[in-house]
Write a protein that holds these residues in place. Structure first.
Motif, PDB file in Angstrom:
ATOM      1  N   GLN A  17       0.822  -1.195   0.000  1.00  0.00           N
ATOM      2  CA  GLN A  17       0.000   0.000   0.000  1.00  0.00           C
ATOM      3  C   GLN A  17       0.864   1.257   0.000  1.00  0.00           C
ATOM      4  OE1 GLN A  17      -0.765   2.580   2.488  1.00  0.00           O
ATOM      5  NE2 GLN A  17      -2.103   3.467   0.954  1.00  0.00           N
ATOM      6  N   THR A  18       1.973   1.223   0.702  1.00  0.00           N
ATOM      7  CA  THR A  18       2.803   2.425   0.769  1.00  0.00           C
ATOM      8  C   THR A  18       3.548   2.698  -0.535  1.00  0.00           C
ATOM      9  OG1 THR A  18       4.607   1.144   1.748  1.00  0.00           O
ATOM     10  CG2 THR A  18       3.113   2.280   3.272  1.00  0.00           C
ATOM     11  N   PHE A  26      -7.019  -1.390  -1.938  1.00  0.00           N
ATOM     12  CA  PHE A  26      -6.724  -2.264  -0.813  1.00  0.00           C
ATOM     13  C   PHE A  26      -7.909  -2.372   0.135  1.00  0.00           C
ATOM     14  CE2 PHE A  26      -2.616  -1.015  -2.398  1.00  0.00           C
ATOM     15  CZ  PHE A  26      -1.947  -2.228  -2.441  1.00  0.00           C
ATOM     16  N   ILE A  27      -8.626  -1.276   0.331  1.00  0.00           N
ATOM     17  CA  ILE A  27      -9.824  -1.308   1.165  1.00  0.00           C
ATOM     18  C   ILE A  27     -10.887  -2.171   0.501  1.00  0.00           C
ATOM     19  CG2 ILE A  27     -11.709   0.105   2.085  1.00  0.00           C
ATOM     20  CD1 ILE A  27      -9.612   2.371   2.445  1.00  0.00           C
ATOM     21  N   THR A  28     -11.063  -2.021  -0.799  1.00  0.00           N
ATOM     22  CA  THR A  28     -12.035  -2.822  -1.538  1.00  0.00           C
ATOM     23  C   THR A  28     -11.666  -4.299  -1.488  1.00  0.00           C
ATOM     24  OG1 THR A  28     -12.412  -0.928  -2.990  1.00  0.00           O
ATOM     25  CG2 THR A  28     -13.205  -3.069  -3.759  1.00  0.00           C
ATOM     26  N   LEU A  29     -10.393  -4.607  -1.688  1.00  0.00           N
ATOM     27  CA  LEU A  29      -9.941  -5.997  -1.614  1.00  0.00           C
ATOM     28  C   LEU A  29     -10.165  -6.574  -0.222  1.00  0.00           C
ATOM     29  CD1 LEU A  29      -8.422  -8.438  -2.856  1.00  0.00           C
ATOM     30  CD2 LEU A  29      -6.313  -7.365  -2.056  1.00  0.00           C
ATOM     31  N   ALA A  30      -9.934  -5.781   0.808  1.00  0.00           N
ATOM     32  CA  ALA A  30     -10.128  -6.250   2.179  1.00  0.00           C
ATOM     33  C   ALA A  30     -11.589  -6.620   2.431  1.00  0.00           C
ATOM     34  CB  ALA A  30      -9.663  -5.187   3.164  1.00  0.00           C
ATOM     35  N   SER A  63      -6.382  -6.743   8.971  1.00  0.00           N
ATOM     36  CA  SER A  63      -5.152  -6.170   8.411  1.00  0.00           C
ATOM     37  C   SER A  63      -5.404  -4.838   7.719  1.00  0.00           C
ATOM     38  CB  SER A  63      -4.522  -7.159   7.431  1.00  0.00           C
ATOM     39  OG  SER A  63      -5.378  -7.396   6.335  1.00  0.00           O
ATOM     40  N   ALA A  64      -6.646  -4.570   7.357  1.00  0.00           N
ATOM     41  CA  ALA A  64      -6.972  -3.311   6.683  1.00  0.00           C
ATOM     42  C   ALA A  64      -7.314  -2.192   7.662  1.00  0.00           C
ATOM     43  CB  ALA A  64      -8.135  -3.523   5.721  1.00  0.00           C
ATOM     44  N   GLY A  65      -7.371  -2.496   8.949  1.00  0.00           N
ATOM     45  CA  GLY A  65      -7.725  -1.484   9.944  1.00  0.00           C
ATOM     46  C   GLY A  65      -6.843  -0.253   9.904  1.00  0.00           C
ATOM     47  N   PRO A  66      -5.517  -0.414  10.002  1.00  0.00           N
ATOM     48  CA  PRO A  66      -4.653   0.771   9.955  1.00  0.00           C
ATOM     49  C   PRO A  66      -4.806   1.567   8.656  1.00  0.00           C
ATOM     50  CG  PRO A  66      -3.415  -1.122  10.727  1.00  0.00           C
ATOM     51  CD  PRO A  66      -4.760  -1.624  10.270  1.00  0.00           C
ATOM     52  N   LEU A  67      -5.019   0.862   7.569  1.00  0.00           N
ATOM     53  CA  LEU A  67      -5.211   1.527   6.284  1.00  0.00           C
ATOM     54  C   LEU A  67      -6.503   2.340   6.276  1.00  0.00           C
ATOM     55  CD1 LEU A  67      -4.225   1.924   3.412  1.00  0.00           C
ATOM     56  CD2 LEU A  67      -5.365  -0.206   2.803  1.00  0.00           C
ATOM     57  N   GLY A  68      -7.557   1.791   6.876  1.00  0.00           N
ATOM     58  CA  GLY A  68      -8.817   2.518   6.976  1.00  0.00           C
ATOM     59  C   GLY A  68      -8.693   3.765   7.823  1.00  0.00           C
ATOM     60  N   PHE A  69      -7.951   3.656   8.937  1.00  0.00           N
ATOM     61  CA  PHE A  69      -7.741   4.828   9.782  1.00  0.00           C
ATOM     62  C   PHE A  69      -6.922   5.897   9.047  1.00  0.00           C
ATOM     63  CE2 PHE A  69      -8.528   1.863  13.413  1.00  0.00           C
ATOM     64  CZ  PHE A  69      -9.652   2.504  13.879  1.00  0.00           C
ATOM     65  N   GLN A  70      -5.914   5.476   8.310  1.00  0.00           N
ATOM     66  CA  GLN A  70      -5.099   6.429   7.554  1.00  0.00           C
ATOM     67  C   GLN A  70      -5.943   7.118   6.486  1.00  0.00           C
ATOM     68  OE1 GLN A  70      -1.700   4.699   5.567  1.00  0.00           O
ATOM     69  NE2 GLN A  70      -1.500   6.442   4.194  1.00  0.00           N
ATOM     70  N   LEU A 127     -23.163  -4.795   0.736  1.00  0.00           N
ATOM     71  CA  LEU A 127     -23.483  -3.379   0.499  1.00  0.00           C
ATOM     72  C   LEU A 127     -22.250  -2.498   0.695  1.00  0.00           C
ATOM     73  CD1 LEU A 127     -26.979  -3.095   2.227  1.00  0.00           C
ATOM     74  CD2 LEU A 127     -26.479  -3.118  -0.226  1.00  0.00           C
ATOM     75  N   VAL A 128     -21.439  -2.793   1.700  1.00  0.00           N
ATOM     76  CA  VAL A 128     -20.205  -2.037   1.914  1.00  0.00           C
ATOM     77  C   VAL A 128     -19.273  -2.212   0.724  1.00  0.00           C
ATOM     78  CG1 VAL A 128     -18.108  -1.944   3.324  1.00  0.00           C
ATOM     79  CG2 VAL A 128     -20.345  -1.995   4.417  1.00  0.00           C
ATOM     80  N   LEU A 129     -19.202  -3.420   0.182  1.00  0.00           N
ATOM     81  CA  LEU A 129     -18.363  -3.657  -1.000  1.00  0.00           C
ATOM     82  C   LEU A 129     -18.828  -2.797  -2.169  1.00  0.00           C
ATOM     83  CD1 LEU A 129     -16.062  -5.212  -2.367  1.00  0.00           C
ATOM     84  CD2 LEU A 129     -17.715  -7.018  -2.881  1.00  0.00           C
ATOM     85  N   ILE A 130     -20.122  -2.701  -2.340  1.00  0.00           N
ATOM     86  CA  ILE A 130     -20.657  -1.850  -3.409  1.00  0.00           C
ATOM     87  C   ILE A 130     -20.287  -0.386  -3.149  1.00  0.00           C
ATOM     88  CG2 ILE A 130     -22.792  -0.978  -4.462  1.00  0.00           C
ATOM     89  CD1 ILE A 130     -23.941  -3.851  -3.925  1.00  0.00           C
ATOM     90  N   LEU A 131     -20.406   0.055  -1.901  1.00  0.00           N
ATOM     91  CA  LEU A 131     -20.042   1.432  -1.554  1.00  0.00           C
ATOM     92  C   LEU A 131     -18.544   1.682  -1.723  1.00  0.00           C
ATOM     93  CD1 LEU A 131     -22.283   2.021   1.589  1.00  0.00           C
ATOM     94  CD2 LEU A 131     -22.580   2.981  -0.710  1.00  0.00           C
ATOM     95  N   CYS A 132     -17.729   0.654  -1.526  1.00  0.00           N
ATOM     96  CA  CYS A 132     -16.278   0.808  -1.706  1.00  0.00           C
ATOM     97  C   CYS A 132     -15.922   1.195  -3.137  1.00  0.00           C
ATOM     98  CB  CYS A 132     -15.547  -0.484  -1.333  1.00  0.00           C
ATOM     99  SG  CYS A 132     -15.307  -0.704   0.427  1.00  0.00           S
ATOM    100  N   THR A 133     -16.745   0.801  -4.081  1.00  0.00           N
ATOM    101  CA  THR A 133     -16.469   1.154  -5.478  1.00  0.00           C
ATOM    102  C   THR A 133     -16.672   2.645  -5.716  1.00  0.00           C
ATOM    103  OG1 THR A 133     -18.734   0.674  -6.194  1.00  0.00           O
ATOM    104  CG2 THR A 133     -17.147  -1.149  -6.264  1.00  0.00           C
ATOM    105  N   ARG A 134     -17.318   3.328  -4.780  1.00  0.00           N
ATOM    106  CA  ARG A 134     -17.564   4.766  -4.923  1.00  0.00           C
ATOM    107  C   ARG A 134     -16.568   5.614  -4.131  1.00  0.00           C
ATOM    108  NH1 ARG A 134     -22.398   6.207  -7.099  1.00  0.00           N
ATOM    109  NH2 ARG A 134     -22.333   8.129  -5.884  1.00  0.00           N
ATOM    110  N   LEU A 135     -15.631   4.975  -3.434  1.00  0.00           N
ATOM    111  CA  LEU A 135     -14.626   5.727  -2.681  1.00  0.00           C
ATOM    112  C   LEU A 135     -13.728   6.520  -3.621  1.00  0.00           C
ATOM    113  CD1 LEU A 135     -13.426   3.163   0.022  1.00  0.00           C
ATOM    114  CD2 LEU A 135     -14.844   5.188   0.370  1.00  0.00           C
ATOM    115  N   LYS A 136     -13.364   7.689  -3.191  1.00  0.00           N
ATOM    116  CA  LYS A 136     -12.457   8.547  -3.958  1.00  0.00           C
ATOM    117  C   LYS A 136     -11.098   8.568  -3.279  1.00  0.00           C
ATOM    118  CE  LYS A 136     -15.797  10.139  -6.614  1.00  0.00           C
ATOM    119  NZ  LYS A 136     -16.416   9.003  -7.244  1.00  0.00           N
TER     120      LYS A 136
END
Length: 143
Positions: A17-18, A26-30, A63-70, A127-136
């Motif tokens: 990710q870095t 990565f959030i979508t994959l998680a 494992s995606a928690g820190p990435l979500g917080f960032q 539903l969250v997975l669908i919403l992840c596709t709209r993340l910017k």
């Protein structure tokens, strides 16, 4: 096993990710990877399937928690990072407690099975997975 999966999942996730410019894939994959783990936990008929499903859920979701917080701290800029992080933790704790009470109220009468509430969680994860596709992407990445 969920914690062991999360510990193993953080190793490949963090360096890759870095080196990329976006946290969104990565959030979508998680979220996508956590769904099969949750399905396995919901419908496990033996202990081995339950352990493997727990590991898969932890591998992708924890494992995606820190990435979500960032990501949360970046998209709330110019708010202080500590404030964003603290509010995300507070909301997570409150919603987690509410979720536990809600899951308990959906128990199957007689057997006490949690399957109905876990099925609701599976639907919510989709539903969250669908919403992840709209993340910017974060605007901070463009500077």
């Amino acid at each position: 096993m969920v914690l062991a999966g999360g510990d193993r999942g953080r190793h490949p996730c963090q360096p890759s990710q870095t080196t990329t410019a976006s946290a969104v894939p990565f959030i979508t994959l998680a979220v996508a990877g956590a769904i099969p783990g949750l399905i396995g936990i919901t419908y496990a008929t033996n202990y081995a399937v339950l352990l493997i499903s727990s590991f898969v859920l932890g591998f992708f979701l924890l494992s995606a928690g820190p990435l979500g917080f960032q990501y949360g701290a970046e998209i709330t800029y110019p708010a202080p990072e500590g404030m964003s992080y603290g509010l995300l933790l507070l909301v997570g704790q409150i919603s987690g407690i509410a979720l536990i009470f809600a899951m308990d109220s959906f128990r199957t009468p007689g057997t006490g099975a949690m399957t109905p509430s876990l099925v609701v969680l599976i639907v919510l994860m989709v539903l969250v997975l669908i919403l992840c596709t709209r993340l910017k992407d974060s605007k901070l990445l463009n500077h």
